[in-house]
Write a protein that holds these residues in place. Structure first.
Motif, short mmCIF file in Angstrom:
data_model
loop_
_atom_site.label_atom_id
_atom_site.label_comp_id
_atom_site.label_asym_id
_atom_site.label_seq_id
_atom_site.Cartn_x
_atom_site.Cartn_y
_atom_site.Cartn_z
N LEU A 245 41.50 50.19 -125.09
CA LEU A 245 41.42 50.74 -123.74
C LEU A 245 41.90 49.68 -122.75
CD1 LEU A 245 37.96 52.54 -123.98
CD2 LEU A 245 40.24 53.49 -124.40
N LEU A 246 42.76 50.08 -121.82
CA LEU A 246 43.35 49.16 -120.85
C LEU A 246 42.99 49.60 -119.44
CD1 LEU A 246 46.91 49.03 -122.51
CD2 LEU A 246 45.01 47.44 -122.88
N PRO A 247 41.75 49.30 -119.00
CA PRO A 247 41.33 49.78 -117.68
C PRO A 247 42.18 49.24 -116.53
CG PRO A 247 39.70 48.27 -118.62
CD PRO A 247 40.70 48.56 -119.68
N ILE B 276 36.55 56.82 -121.72
CA ILE B 276 37.47 57.47 -120.79
C ILE B 276 36.68 58.51 -120.00
CG2 ILE B 276 39.50 58.95 -120.60
CD1 ILE B 276 40.45 57.50 -123.23
N ARG B 277 36.72 58.37 -118.69
CA ARG B 277 35.92 59.23 -117.79
C ARG B 277 36.84 60.28 -117.18
NH1 ARG B 277 34.12 59.58 -112.34
NH2 ARG B 277 31.85 59.75 -112.16
N PHE C 199 34.21 60.34 -122.74
CA PHE C 199 34.29 60.28 -124.20
C PHE C 199 34.65 58.86 -124.61
CE2 PHE C 199 38.13 62.25 -122.56
CZ PHE C 199 39.17 61.55 -123.17
N SER C 200 34.25 58.50 -125.80
CA SER C 200 34.26 57.09 -126.21
C SER C 200 35.58 56.67 -126.84
CB SER C 200 33.14 56.85 -127.22
OG SER C 200 33.43 57.54 -128.43
N GLN C 201 35.75 55.35 -126.94
CA GLN C 201 36.90 54.79 -127.64
C GLN C 201 36.90 55.25 -129.10
OE1 GLN C 201 37.30 50.57 -127.16
NE2 GLN C 201 38.75 50.34 -128.83
N LYS C 202 35.72 55.37 -129.67
CA LYS C 202 35.61 55.81 -131.07
C LYS C 202 36.16 57.23 -131.23
CE LYS C 202 32.32 56.71 -134.77
NZ LYS C 202 30.94 56.95 -135.14
N GLN C 203 35.90 58.12 -130.26
CA GLN C 203 36.42 59.49 -130.34
C GLN C 203 37.94 59.51 -130.26
OE1 GLN C 203 33.51 60.77 -127.22
NE2 GLN C 203 33.49 62.69 -128.39
N VAL C 204 38.50 58.64 -129.41
CA VAL C 204 39.96 58.55 -129.31
C VAL C 204 40.53 57.98 -130.61
CG1 VAL C 204 41.91 57.58 -128.03
CG2 VAL C 204 39.83 58.23 -126.81
N GLN C 205 39.85 56.96 -131.15
CA GLN C 205 40.28 56.36 -132.42
C GLN C 205 40.32 57.42 -133.52
OE1 GLN C 205 41.07 53.00 -133.28
NE2 GLN C 205 41.54 53.80 -135.31
N GLU C 206 39.28 58.24 -133.61
CA GLU C 206 39.21 59.27 -134.65
C GLU C 206 40.33 60.30 -134.48
OE1 GLU C 206 35.23 60.66 -134.19
OE2 GLU C 206 34.37 59.03 -135.41
N THR D 134 45.33 48.93 -116.28
CA THR D 134 46.53 49.73 -116.07
C THR D 134 46.26 51.23 -116.25
OG1 THR D 134 47.14 49.39 -118.40
CG2 THR D 134 48.10 47.88 -116.78
N ASN D 135 45.00 51.58 -116.53
CA ASN D 135 44.58 52.97 -116.74
C ASN D 135 45.38 53.62 -117.88
OD1 ASN D 135 42.58 54.81 -115.78
ND2 ASN D 135 44.21 56.11 -115.01
N ARG D 136 45.52 52.86 -118.97
CA ARG D 136 46.28 53.33 -120.13
C ARG D 136 45.48 53.09 -121.40
NH1 ARG D 136 51.76 54.22 -119.02
NH2 ARG D 136 52.50 53.69 -121.10
N VAL D 137 45.96 53.69 -122.48
CA VAL D 137 45.39 53.52 -123.81
C VAL D 137 46.45 52.84 -124.67
CG1 VAL D 137 44.65 54.77 -125.87
CG2 VAL D 137 43.88 55.53 -123.64
N SER D 138 46.03 51.87 -125.49
CA SER D 138 46.98 51.21 -126.39
C SER D 138 46.71 51.65 -127.83
CB SER D 138 46.89 49.69 -126.28
OG SER D 138 45.66 49.23 -126.79
N VAL D 139 47.77 51.59 -128.64
CA VAL D 139 47.66 51.87 -130.07
C VAL D 139 48.45 50.79 -130.81
CG1 VAL D 139 48.02 53.52 -131.93
CG2 VAL D 139 47.52 54.36 -129.63
N ARG D 140 47.75 50.05 -131.64
CA ARG D 140 48.39 49.01 -132.47
C ARG D 140 48.56 49.59 -133.87
NH1 ARG D 140 47.01 45.42 -136.29
NH2 ARG D 140 47.94 43.34 -136.27
N LEU D 141 49.78 49.45 -134.44
CA LEU D 141 50.09 50.06 -135.73
C LEU D 141 50.70 49.04 -136.68
CD1 LEU D 141 51.89 53.17 -134.21
CD2 LEU D 141 49.76 53.27 -135.51
N ASP D 142 50.27 49.08 -137.92
CA ASP D 142 50.94 48.31 -138.97
C ASP D 142 52.20 49.07 -139.36
OD1 ASP D 142 48.92 46.44 -138.97
OD2 ASP D 142 47.87 47.32 -140.68
#
Length: 197
Positions: A80-82, A190-191, A46-53, A84-92
């Protein structure tokens, strides 16, 4: 003369052939009746866009932390942080506190590992960390307290939060149940490995 098929094998072949028809597969039926099914994927991506949504649905978010900081979070940006096999989220972030002369703006960057949660059939965020907190102006004097507040928010917000939910039909075929295995963060998605249960 060919010996008759056993009842168990006959049921298995009927299930397999029915699944072929249901899936609309046009390959010859003989190919569908083999013991391995080449059209069952060994993974889903599934895509970065799907995670973003999925993450976007959680925001905007506002919370008072430790009765000291009123924190408003908005505009999540998933990365996406391949490595370290992690996902990042930046927030205002926007913070208000009796300690601050006026509300200040900042940016929180969090990261999380991914795990499969079987009861919900979802890939969820686990063990989120605060990687970076940046704030404007006189709030820098309270960086330690703001970091602590950000850590509390990360845990409340993102722990066990689903970023992708499998449909039941994605994890079952011809009476055989499958489940996600290894989860790998790639540069473009993400696979999730799919293995027999």
């Amino acid at each position: 003369m060919t010996p008759p098929a056993t009842p168990a094998r006959r049921r298995f072949l009927i299930s397999a052939l029915s699944a072929c028809v249901t899936a609309g597969i046009t390959a010859p039926l003989v190919a569908c009746a083999t013991s391995t099914f080449p059209f069952i994927p060994d993974h889903y991506t599934f895509s970065q866009k799907q995670v973003q949504e999925a993450v976007q649905r959680k925001f905007p978010y506002q919370r008072t932390v430790s009765q000291v900081f009123d924190v408003a979070l908005a505009n999540p940006v998933v990365g996406l942080l391949p490595d370290t096999n992690r996902v990042s989220v930046r927030l205002d972030a926007r913070l208000a506190s009796p300690f601050l002369q006026q509300p200040v703006n900042g940016v929180f960057t969090l990261s999380s590992q991914l795990e499969y949660d079987a009861p919900s059939r979802s890939v969820v965020l686990r063990a989120p960390n605060v990687d970076n907190v940046s704030v404007d102006g006189n709030a820098q004097a309270y960086t330690q307290q703001i970091n602590a507040a950000a850590a509390v928010l990360a845990t409340q917000l993102l722990t066990n939060y689903p970023v992708y939910t499998f449909k039941p039909e994605q994890l079952q075929f011809a009476g055989v149940n499958y489940e996600p295995g290894t989860i790998t963060v790639l540069t473009n998605g993400i696979r999730v490995q799919i293995v027999e249960k």
